[in-house]
Design a protein around this motif. Structure first.
Motif, mmCIF file in Angstrom:
data_model
loop_
_atom_site.group_PDB
_atom_site.id
_atom_site.type_symbol
_atom_site.label_atom_id
_atom_site.label_comp_id
_atom_site.label_asym_id
_atom_site.label_seq_id
_atom_site.Cartn_x
_atom_site.Cartn_y
_atom_site.Cartn_z
ATOM 1 N N UNK A 11 0.823 -1.210 0.000
ATOM 2 C CA UNK A 11 0.000 0.000 0.000
ATOM 3 C C UNK A 11 0.855 1.258 0.000
ATOM 4 N N UNK A 12 1.891 1.292 0.842
ATOM 5 C CA UNK A 12 2.758 2.474 0.917
ATOM 6 C C UNK A 12 3.430 2.709 -0.434
ATOM 7 N N UNK A 13 3.911 1.644 -1.060
ATOM 8 C CA UNK A 13 4.563 1.781 -2.362
ATOM 9 C C UNK A 13 3.567 2.266 -3.420
ATOM 10 N N UNK A 14 2.400 1.612 -3.497
ATOM 11 C CA UNK A 14 1.386 1.985 -4.495
ATOM 12 C C UNK A 14 0.888 3.398 -4.239
ATOM 13 N N UNK A 15 0.620 3.746 -2.979
ATOM 14 C CA UNK A 15 0.134 5.095 -2.661
ATOM 15 C C UNK A 15 1.180 6.136 -3.012
ATOM 16 N N UNK A 16 2.458 5.820 -2.787
ATOM 17 C CA UNK A 16 3.516 6.765 -3.149
ATOM 18 C C UNK A 16 3.590 6.999 -4.648
ATOM 19 N N UNK A 17 3.555 5.921 -5.425
ATOM 20 C CA UNK A 17 3.630 6.049 -6.885
ATOM 21 C C UNK A 17 2.393 6.755 -7.430
ATOM 22 N N UNK A 18 1.206 6.302 -7.010
ATOM 23 C CA UNK A 18 -0.037 6.920 -7.492
ATOM 24 C C UNK A 18 -0.121 8.368 -7.018
ATOM 25 N N UNK A 19 0.240 8.624 -5.760
ATOM 26 C CA UNK A 19 0.175 9.987 -5.216
ATOM 27 C C UNK A 19 1.119 10.945 -5.902
#
Length: 192
Positions: A11-19
């Protein structure tokens, strides 16, 4: 706790990339949609993990149930302190990352393109665990010398497991966070 370690890391990785992608899109869109005077104030972006913090805040809002409490004659939600602390991070240069983080959390919650099912490959997870165990075991040796009680516990476990070496028993105790029963289970299962 709701997500678990592997899911939270994903989640942290995906949220960072998407964010971060959404931050760039928001800044590009703001350039064309806002007057120059307002865009000049929004064009600055604060550094740090604000996108991830606000994505976590969005997940907190969606996943953790809220309870109403009455204090001094006023009814408020029990999450007010968390939101107040997050609002403390806001400033004119944090508006874009905060909005992008909230949007990234919502995108993740909506499971757009199956983002909730994505996980790091096992080899990446094992490498990260090994790296962290090396770092933490070195810090543990440097920061706190083995005390007498710890040495006595290692001696008792060596009596129970004579074939196991000192380092193997010490590592089992580290993995068990000093709990002798868990260390025995680890030594019996051989999962080190």
């Amino acid at each position: 706790r709701i997500l678990g370690t592997r899911k939270f890391a994903a989640f942290v990785f995906v949220a960072g990339v998407v964010g971060l992608t959404l931050s760039v899109v928001l800044l590009a869109g703001a350039r064309w949609m806002l007057p120059a005077r307002i865009y000049g104030a929004v064009n600055m972006v604060a550094g740090g993990p604000l996108v991830t913090v606000f994505a976590c805040l969005a997940q907190y809002y969606m996943l953790v149930p809220s309870k109403r409490v009455r204090a001094l004659g006023v009814t408020v939600g029990d999450k007010w302190l968390t939101y107040g602390l997050a609002a403390n991070l806001l400033g004119e240069s944090a508006a874009v990352p905060a909005l992008a983080g909230i949007m990234a959390g919502a995108v993740y919650a909506a499971d757009v393109a199956g983002l909730k099912q994505w996980r790091f490959p096992q080899c990446v997870e094992h490498a990260a665990v090994r790296l962290m165990s090396l770092v933490t075991s070195r810090q543990a040796r440097v920061q706190r010398p083995a005390n007498r009680a710890h040495q006595e516990l290692i001696g008792r476990l060596q009596g129970m497991f004579p074939a196991a070496g000192h380092e193997q028993i010490a590592q089992a105790l580290r993995l068990a966070a000093g709990d002798a029963d868990r260390a025995v289970s680890i030594l019996l299962s051989g999962s080190q």
